[in-house]
Design an enzyme around this catalytic site. Sequence first.
Site, mmCIF file in Angstrom:
data_model
loop_
_atom_site.group_PDB
_atom_site.id
_atom_site.type_symbol
_atom_site.label_atom_id
_atom_site.label_comp_id
_atom_site.label_asym_id
_atom_site.label_seq_id
_atom_site.Cartn_x
_atom_site.Cartn_y
_atom_site.Cartn_z
ATOM 1 N N HIS A 41 44.724 -5.029 9.531
ATOM 2 C CA HIS A 41 44.166 -5.638 8.316
ATOM 3 C C HIS A 41 45.162 -5.550 7.163
ATOM 4 O O HIS A 41 44.767 -5.407 6.005
ATOM 5 C CB HIS A 41 42.808 -5.009 7.941
ATOM 6 N N THR A 42 46.414 -5.599 7.508
ATOM 7 C CA THR A 42 47.457 -5.627 6.471
ATOM 8 C C THR A 42 48.074 -7.013 6.354
ATOM 9 O O THR A 42 48.689 -7.318 5.343
ATOM 10 C CB THR A 42 48.588 -4.618 6.797
ATOM 11 N N ALA A 131 37.830 -9.280 24.324
ATOM 12 C CA ALA A 131 38.615 -8.048 24.309
ATOM 13 C C ALA A 131 39.358 -7.864 22.975
ATOM 14 O O ALA A 131 39.857 -6.784 22.684
ATOM 15 C CB ALA A 131 39.611 -8.046 25.466
ATOM 16 N N ASP A 179 48.570 -12.585 14.664
ATOM 17 C CA ASP A 179 48.314 -12.899 16.072
ATOM 18 C C ASP A 179 49.148 -14.086 16.530
ATOM 19 O O ASP A 179 49.749 -14.071 17.608
ATOM 20 C CB ASP A 179 46.834 -13.215 16.297
ATOM 21 N N TYR A 229 34.872 -10.060 8.779
ATOM 22 C CA TYR A 229 36.318 -10.217 8.573
ATOM 23 C C TYR A 229 36.575 -10.946 7.254
ATOM 24 O O TYR A 229 37.349 -10.481 6.411
ATOM 25 C CB TYR A 229 36.910 -11.005 9.752
HETATM 26 C C1 GLA Z 1 42.545 -10.354 13.582
HETATM 27 C C2 GLA Z 1 43.254 -11.415 12.751
HETATM 28 C C3 GLA Z 1 44.636 -10.939 12.308
HETATM 29 C C4 GLA Z 1 44.581 -9.556 11.671
HETATM 30 C C5 GLA Z 1 43.773 -8.588 12.526
HETATM 31 C C6 GLA Z 1 43.531 -7.269 11.838
HETATM 32 O O1 GLA Z 1 43.218 -10.166 14.801
HETATM 33 O O2 GLA Z 1 43.368 -12.631 13.459
HETATM 34 O O3 GLA Z 1 45.203 -11.894 11.436
HETATM 35 O O4 GLA Z 1 44.093 -9.632 10.370
HETATM 36 O O5 GLA Z 1 42.501 -9.126 12.879
HETATM 37 O O6 GLA Z 1 44.725 -6.597 11.656
#
Ligand code: GLA
Length: 388
Positions: A41-42, A131, A179, A229
């Site tokens: 979450h950065t 997952a 991601d 989120y």
């Molecule tokens: C999900 C989001 C990413 C990121 C993570 C938390 O995977 O798609 O962009 O924010 O959560 O780190």
Amino acid sequence: MGIDFSTIKERLLQEFETVFNHKNNLSFTFAPGRVNIIGEHTDYNGGNVFPVAIDIGSFLVLSPRSDKQVRAYSMNFPEEGICTLSIDAKEDASGWAKYLVGIIRAFQVEKNIHFEHGFDILLFGNIPDGAGLSSSASVCVSLAYAFDSLFHCQLDKIELVKIAQKAEHLVGVNCGIMDQFASAMGKKDHGILLDCNTLDYTYVPLNLGKYTLVIMDSKKQRQLQDSKYNERRAECEKAVEYLQKEIAIKTLGELTEEQFEQYKHNIPDPILLKRAKHAVTENQRTLKALACLEKNDIEHLGILLNESHYSLRDDYEVTGMELDSLTDIARNYTGVLGSRMTGAGFGGCCIALVPSDTVEDFITHVQKNYHLNAEFYQVMVEDGVRHF
Ligand code: GLA
């Protein structure tokens, strides 16, 4: 070891022929999923992340058509059958095809690229459902990469990463860039240290010495994940607004822990204060983790993984009973250096640093003590998106 592309190709080819009744000008694309080692979450807070691309992900077969029709089929959802749309993607789609529509629209809004003809497309994904190993990012990156080649767009990979991220935003998740970046830019046996503010990145060899990174699927159904989120993201933006009264920052990732201590009195709401504290400390932990890897100090890396989890549990509040219990059980096993959730949270996977010679016994220990039927994945760290 690694991905057995020739077997997969044969299987996809057969399936494509069965579904679409031809095999004209096929191209094959693979985009991996990801595991984030630390920096959670950065990304949307302008901070650092440290993910790896893995050897499971999304496989695509694409064949151009001369008309404007798109026919799409997923081997993972055969009950949905062939979904048909037109190449301008004006109509909405459901199921996995919403990502396809998202990508076509993202090319339009981000790059003003309108595809001129249709295609037949088949998708197969081998990331286990729910997952949290970025199956949707791998779908979007594979689509963006395949279309870039088919329509000769000649965009570089980072532009494709942004298109893939935009598609997720159009689908409704206001995600960061981690991601998609990992899926496109991954490197075999390396982690990617990515500064999400500047998109500067470095590859760092993932030498864990006598330890193995074990991935444990909590099997907790992720509930309300998308709305929570988006809520966390909005909370961090609000915290930045408060801080801006005294310091000119655009994101929490710009603050050191000392600066945060100095200016945090501007945030009146205790919940927002906790959210911001996580973003700032996690960002610093990510840099510390890199220093550990460079010094081969895997013990200390384990401590940082634990601290990351506690911060996600207590300050960011995205873990929940299952992820907390699974990581506790992992930490209780002799020799384990650390454990944390990975990904967005609220379910999905955790990772643990386990002595390589006791992995089997560790798995038995977790299975015995965890109340759900956890699954364990042995993955390899892989290169990013490619044709095969
Ligand atoms: C999900 C989001 C990413 C990121 C993570 C938390 O995977 O798609 O962009 O924010 O959560 O780190």
